[in-house]
Design an enzyme around this catalytic site. Structure first.
Site, PDB file in Angstrom:
ATOM      1  N   TYR A  52      11.910 -26.153 -88.805  1.00 52.42           N
ATOM      2  CA  TYR A  52      11.142 -24.943 -88.516  1.00 52.42           C
ATOM      3  C   TYR A  52      11.338 -24.432 -87.086  1.00 52.42           C
ATOM      4  CZ  TYR A  52       8.420 -26.469 -92.631  1.00 52.42           C
ATOM      5  OH  TYR A  52       8.013 -26.889 -93.869  1.00 52.42           O
ATOM      6  N   LEU A 192       0.009 -20.523-102.311  1.00 45.95           N
ATOM      7  CA  LEU A 192      -0.423 -19.193-102.741  1.00 45.95           C
ATOM      8  C   LEU A 192       0.650 -18.487-103.561  1.00 45.95           C
ATOM      9  CD1 LEU A 192      -2.187 -18.046 -99.447  1.00 45.95           C
ATOM     10  CD2 LEU A 192      -3.173 -19.198-101.437  1.00 45.95           C
ATOM     11  N   ASN A 243      -8.506 -19.024 -95.585  1.00 43.01           N
ATOM     12  CA  ASN A 243      -7.833 -20.166 -96.201  1.00 43.01           C
ATOM     13  C   ASN A 243      -8.607 -21.468 -96.074  1.00 43.01           C
ATOM     14  OD1 ASN A 243      -5.775 -18.462 -96.955  1.00 43.01           O
ATOM     15  ND2 ASN A 243      -4.294 -19.217 -95.456  1.00 43.01           N
TER      16      ASN A 243
END
Length: 279
Positions: A52, A192, A243
């Site tokens: 990442y 999601l 969330n």
């Protein structure tokens, strides 16, 4: 320490928060500021990876928040280049340097990359790291049951976690059942869904209205009730707050059944046996 009421047990003796913050593809200041805000909203699990390119930003955000290190759970993952016993130790030390911490709570093999055929060596490196006391928990990401069976048969050590692509439309029912039999905790990335279709689905939207919640909260609550640890990614204050606000309601059995009908099967997930997948 993180309160037990907000965590789940792992097979090798530690505990993991029930929901975390995914950080891909956030980098730099956007990432560090989002992490800092997330701590303030109550997040205690942060998921990052070498791939990442944001471990430094995640570490900076945690430090900027002022929270004590032992009150957060940090996960990172290493790439195929480090799939060897010695490579795992080098990858671990490099992740610690980038994050600016002295240990990780959980370290994962990011993908098995079967074409390379070195994920067993990578697992042996993680087992050694665990046995040496260098890390609290070890696991894998994107491993299927035959990958798991092989590393366990070669070492006798069961992973604490398998982090896999998982959402109501990619429910991984058989994979999760295999995890349960072995005592592996299932984590879900992209909880999601991908592309936003679930978030705009009219049935899920109507369900959200009935509960006084957002579609994202309905989807995440499904994970919580299934014992899955979701790591949704977000950077806006609104989405970060939504969330994590999923612990004050329960889904009715009928609604769980409706959500269960969305599953498109295993073939809808990215296949780690496909040579084009993995790093």
């Amino acid at each position: 320490m993180i309160p037990d009421t907000t965590t789940l047990p792992l097979i090798n003796g530690h505990r993991i928060p029930r929901l975390g913050m995914g950080t891909w593809p956030l980098t730099g200041r956007t990432c560090s500021e989002a992490v800092e805000r997330a701590v303030g909203l109550g997040y205690r699990l942060f998921d990052t990876a070498h791939q990442y390119s944001n471990e430094d930003a995640v570490g900076a955000g945690i430090r900027a928040s002022g929270i004590p290190r032992d009150e957060v759970f940090i996960t990172s993952k290493f790439n195929k280049e480090d799939h060897s016993v010695d490579g795992v130790r080098r990858a671990y030390d490099a992740s610690l340097r980038r994050l600016g911490v002295d240990r990780l709570d959980l370290f994962l093999i990011h993908w098995p990359v079967p074409a390379l055929d070195r994920y067993v060596d990578a697992w042996k490196g993680l087992v050694q790291l665990l046995e040496d006391g260098g890390v609290d928990a070890i696991g894998v990401s994107n491993f299927k049951d035959h990958h798991l069976s092989r590393i366990i048969s070669e070492t006798g050590v069961v992973p604490d976690v398998d982090q896999i692509q998982l959402s109501v439309d990619i429910a991984r029912v058989e994979q999760r059942a295999y995890h349960r039999r072995l005592g592996i905790r299932t984590q879900g990335w992209s909880p999601l869904g991908r592309g936003g279709d679930l978030l705009t689905d009219p049935v899920i939207a109507a369900m959200a209205v009935r509960y006084g919640k957002s579609p994202a909260q309905i989807l995440l609550r499904w994970h919580i009730e299934k014992g899955i640890v979701p790591v949704p990614r977000a950077d806006s204050d609104e989405h970060l707050a939504q969330n994590i606000d999923v612990f004050d309601f329960e889904l009715a059995a009928d609604d769980l059944a409706v959500l269960g009908s969305y599953d498109r099967g295993e073939e809808a997930a990215r296949d780690p046996d496909d040579p084009s997948n993995g790093h």
